[in-house]
Design a protein around this motif. Structure first.
Motif, PDB file in Angstrom:
ATOM      1  N   ILE A   1       0.684  -1.177  -0.118  1.00  9.81           N
ATOM      2  CA  ILE A   1       0.033   0.268   0.017  1.00  9.81           C
ATOM      3  C   ILE A   1       0.971   1.052   0.304  1.00  9.81           C
ATOM      4  O   ILE A   1       0.462   2.470  -1.157  1.00  9.81           O
ATOM      5  N   ALA A   2       1.864   1.373   0.535  1.00  9.05           N
ATOM      6  CA  ALA A   2       2.543   2.863   1.364  1.00  9.05           C
ATOM      7  C   ALA A   2       3.586   2.827  -0.437  1.00  9.05           C
ATOM      8  O   ALA A   2       2.996   3.803  -0.651  1.00  9.05           O
ATOM      9  N   GLY A   3       4.120   1.807  -0.677  1.00  3.79           N
ATOM     10  CA  GLY A   3       5.239   1.788  -2.123  1.00  3.79           C
ATOM     11  C   GLY A   3       4.206   1.925  -3.296  1.00  3.79           C
ATOM     12  O   GLY A   3       4.571   2.907  -4.014  1.00  3.79           O
ATOM     13  N   THR A   4       2.919   1.203  -3.483  1.00  2.00           N
ATOM     14  CA  THR A   4       2.878   1.657  -4.983  1.00  2.00           C
ATOM     15  C   THR A   4       1.790   3.145  -4.716  1.00  2.00           C
ATOM     16  O   THR A   4       1.533   3.996  -5.286  1.00  2.00           O
ATOM     17  N   THR A   5       1.120   3.217  -3.435  1.00  2.00           N
ATOM     18  CA  THR A   5       0.913   5.470  -3.261  1.00  2.00           C
ATOM     19  C   THR A   5       2.053   6.052  -3.665  1.00  2.00           C
ATOM     20  O   THR A   5       1.338   6.887  -4.204  1.00  2.00           O
ATOM     21  N   CYS A   6       2.899   6.187  -2.753  1.00  2.00           N
ATOM     22  CA  CYS A   6       3.803   6.460  -3.271  1.00  2.00           C
ATOM     23  C   CYS A   6       4.050   6.913  -4.866  1.00  2.00           C
ATOM     24  O   CYS A   6       4.296   8.185  -5.295  1.00  2.00           O
ATOM     25  N   ALA A   7       3.980   5.704  -5.477  1.00  2.00           N
ATOM     26  CA  ALA A   7       4.704   5.310  -7.134  1.00  2.00           C
ATOM     27  C   ALA A   7       3.541   5.998  -7.461  1.00  2.00           C
ATOM     28  O   ALA A   7       3.912   7.037  -8.377  1.00  2.00           O
ATOM     29  N   TYR A   8       2.051   6.420  -7.682  1.00  2.00           N
ATOM     30  CA  TYR A   8       1.476   7.003  -7.834  1.00  2.00           C
ATOM     31  C   TYR A   8       1.343   8.470  -7.910  1.00  2.00           C
ATOM     32  O   TYR A   8       1.599   9.071  -9.366  1.00  2.00           O
TER      33      TYR A   8
ATOM     34  N   GLY B   1       6.066  14.086 -12.034  1.00  2.00           N
ATOM     35  CA  GLY B   1       6.747  13.537 -13.470  1.00  2.00           C
ATOM     36  C   GLY B   1       8.216  13.311 -12.905  1.00  2.00           C
ATOM     37  O   GLY B   1       9.182  12.998 -13.766  1.00  2.00           O
ATOM     38  N   TYR B   2       8.165  11.818 -12.064  1.00  2.00           N
ATOM     39  CA  TYR B   2       9.349  11.094 -12.020  1.00  2.00           C
ATOM     40  C   TYR B   2       9.147   9.868 -12.308  1.00  2.00           C
ATOM     41  O   TYR B   2       8.254   9.624 -12.594  1.00  2.00           O
ATOM     42  N   SER B   3      10.631   8.720 -13.191  1.00  2.00           N
ATOM     43  CA  SER B   3       9.588   7.768 -13.676  1.00  2.00           C
ATOM     44  C   SER B   3      10.001   7.160 -11.953  1.00  2.00           C
ATOM     45  O   SER B   3      11.108   6.531 -11.635  1.00  2.00           O
TER      46      SER B   3
ATOM     47  N   ALA C   1       3.099   8.015   2.572  1.00  2.00           N
ATOM     48  CA  ALA C   1       3.672   8.139   0.850  1.00  2.00           C
ATOM     49  C   ALA C   1       3.075   9.294   0.207  1.00  2.00           C
ATOM     50  O   ALA C   1       3.897  10.278  -0.821  1.00  2.00           O
ATOM     51  N   TYR C   2       1.850   9.997   0.877  1.00  2.00           N
ATOM     52  CA  TYR C   2       1.466  11.154   0.082  1.00  2.00           C
ATOM     53  C   TYR C   2       2.520  12.012   0.616  1.00  2.00           C
ATOM     54  O   TYR C   2       3.275  13.483  -0.756  1.00  2.00           O
TER      55      TYR C   2
ATOM     56  N   ARG D   1       1.654   3.966 -14.755  1.00  2.00           N
ATOM     57  CA  ARG D   1       2.464   5.272 -14.203  1.00  2.00           C
ATOM     58  C   ARG D   1       3.915   4.537 -13.919  1.00  2.00           C
ATOM     59  O   ARG D   1       4.620   5.753 -14.242  1.00  2.00           O
ATOM     60  N   CYS D   2       3.862   3.227 -13.857  1.00  2.00           N
ATOM     61  CA  CYS D   2       5.447   2.680 -13.526  1.00  2.00           C
ATOM     62  C   CYS D   2       6.238   1.431 -13.638  1.00  2.00           C
ATOM     63  O   CYS D   2       4.646   0.653 -14.254  1.00  2.00           O
TER      64      CYS D   2
END
Length: 444
Positions: free
Chosen positions: A59-66, A72-74, A353-354, A163-164
């Protein structure tokens, strides 16, 4: 989606604070595996300054990736599991965590997965009802909105997957600082340089040990816990069932989907080391914890052989004195796990994450970004962790017949009209502090 107040919230303020039990986190042995190299075409030509690695696809990792992608980050997510995992227990999305979901535009998709749990029933060892706390009652386990962790994780995964880059079956073996970032060595032999590395692997993170082993401690609360799923039966009536058993066993069954019921089992146990691959030994301990604990426990024990995917481990809080070092930063349970008993771990993961993604966007320097993230989130995380003490955990797990009888009296009293009225007034007075007053920063 609205939050609820459990029986824990009503009495936690009245309990004395036990001294924290802080020890180095136990070592985690990582098995060596041969993995086929993942597709490396995505992100090959992205400048290092905009390329971020997240270890852990929960949950934390995926939310941060979003959010990082929004800015604008890869993003590359390295996940140890070989495929997306949809297991786990019921979770609450409370307070500031709800606002993160709203900002992501996922409210309708999350609400569509509601388990529609009706409330909580306390039962005795024979399955007889002791007390009934409907949804909305003070002290009930059930919030106005319930979702299985796996369903929630799927919603987030669907929002982020395009998105990633996800690399399943992948772990980090070594980290080295480079001139323009951090060089990461993976278990498939590949080495890549990223601007930042975010570790969101959970309580027993192996990657955290590479950078912040000395700064990380854990607070063992005196019990082990397990959660898993068993087949749903006709008598499963849409309510959560909670049972206190002898020697401190506490068992809760909750509605899952049309075919499954979820199980949460906690029991006092001396802290010990387990071989993570020895499923038989862990199941043997669960069988012993449920033997002779009544009809509900007998049902669960009979189904245990058929359980293939389950979590088992100590009820411990992660206490990291520092959340970052160089270009490496901790997120979610890897930094500040509060334990599932608080009911706030999901909200903490979403908020962290946000905020982390937002501060990376806002600050020109990663050190300032990491410092601001910790300054904003640490008081919130520590306030949540402080709600749970070893003394309170012992009280929830009475060992003797007398202790269980007293627990039943408390449960009956809690369900009474008079106590419900008084409890709501007491709770209203306590609705302040770092947890309730936390407001999300704006980064748009």
């Amino acid at each position: 989606m609205s939050s609820s107040v459990t029986v824990f919230d009503i009495i936690l303020a009245e309990l004395p604070n036990d001294a924290s039990i802080i020890r180095p986190y136990p070592a985690v042995d990582e098995p060596s595996r041969s993995i086929e190299p993942a597709d490396q075409t995505r992100g090959m030509f992205v400048e290092t300054a905009r390329k971020i690695l997240i270890c852990g696809g929960g949950i934390a990792g995926t939310t941060c990736a979003y959010w990082l992608n929004e800015y604008g980050y890869s993003v590359v997510i390295a996940e140890r599991a070989t495929a997306f995992r949809d297991g786990g227990q019921n979770v609450d999305i409370k307070g500031a965590g709800q606002h993160v979901i709203e900002k992501m535009g996922l409210v309708e998709k999350v609400e569509a997965k509601n388990t529609h749990e009706l409330g909580q029933k306390y039962l005795d060892a024979r399955g007889r009802v002791i007390a009934v706390l409907p949804k909305g009652a003070a002290g009930t386990l059930t919030s106005d909105f319930e979702i299985l962790r796996g369903d929630f994780a799927q919603v987030l995964f669907d929002a982020a997957r395009n998105r990633c880059e996800y690399r399943f079956g992948t772990t980090v073996t070594r980290l080295e600082e480079a001139d323009d970032g951090m060089t990461v060595y993976f278990d498939d032999g590949r080495a890549e340089t990223f601007a930042l590395v975010i570790c969101a692997e959970g309580v027993s993170s192996a990657t955290r040990k590479l950078m912040l082993a000395e700064e990380t401690r854990f607070r063992y609360l005196g019990t082990y816990m397990a959660f898993f799923k068993i087949p749903r039966r006709a008598e499963d009536d849409g309510w959560a069932w909670s049972v206190n058993g002898r020697d401190g066993t506490f068992l809760t069954l909750r509605p899952g989907n049309q075919h499954e019921t979820t199980v949460l089992l906690t029991f006092p146990c001396e802290e010990r080391a387990f071989d993570g691959s020895d499923t038989a030994a862990r199941k043997a301990l669960l069988v012993a914890a449920m033997r002779g604990r009544g009809s509900i426990a007998d049902r669960v024990r009979a189904e245990l052989d058929g359980v293939r995917d389950f979590y088992f481990g100590p009820m411990s809080q992660v206490r990291a004195s520092a959340w970052s070092k160089s270009r490496f930063v901790l997120l979610g349970d890897a930094a500040y796990c509060p334990t599932p008993f608080t009911g706030a771990g999901t909200a903490l993961a979403l908020v962290g994450a946000y905020v982390l993604a937002g501060e990376i966007k806002r600050c020109a320097d990663h050190s300032r970004a990491f410092g601001a993230y910790e300054q904003i989130v640490r008081p919130y995380a520590e306030a949540v962790q402080a709600q749970l003490t070893p003394g309170f955990v012992r009280m929830v797990h009475p060992r003797s017949r007398v202790g269980i009888a007293i627990a039943h009296l408390v449960q009956r009293a809690l369900a009474s009209r008079l106590v419900q009225t008084l409890a709501r007034r007491h709770i209203a007075k306590r609705q302040s502090g770092a947890v309730e007053d936390f407001s999300l920063p704006e980064y748009r």
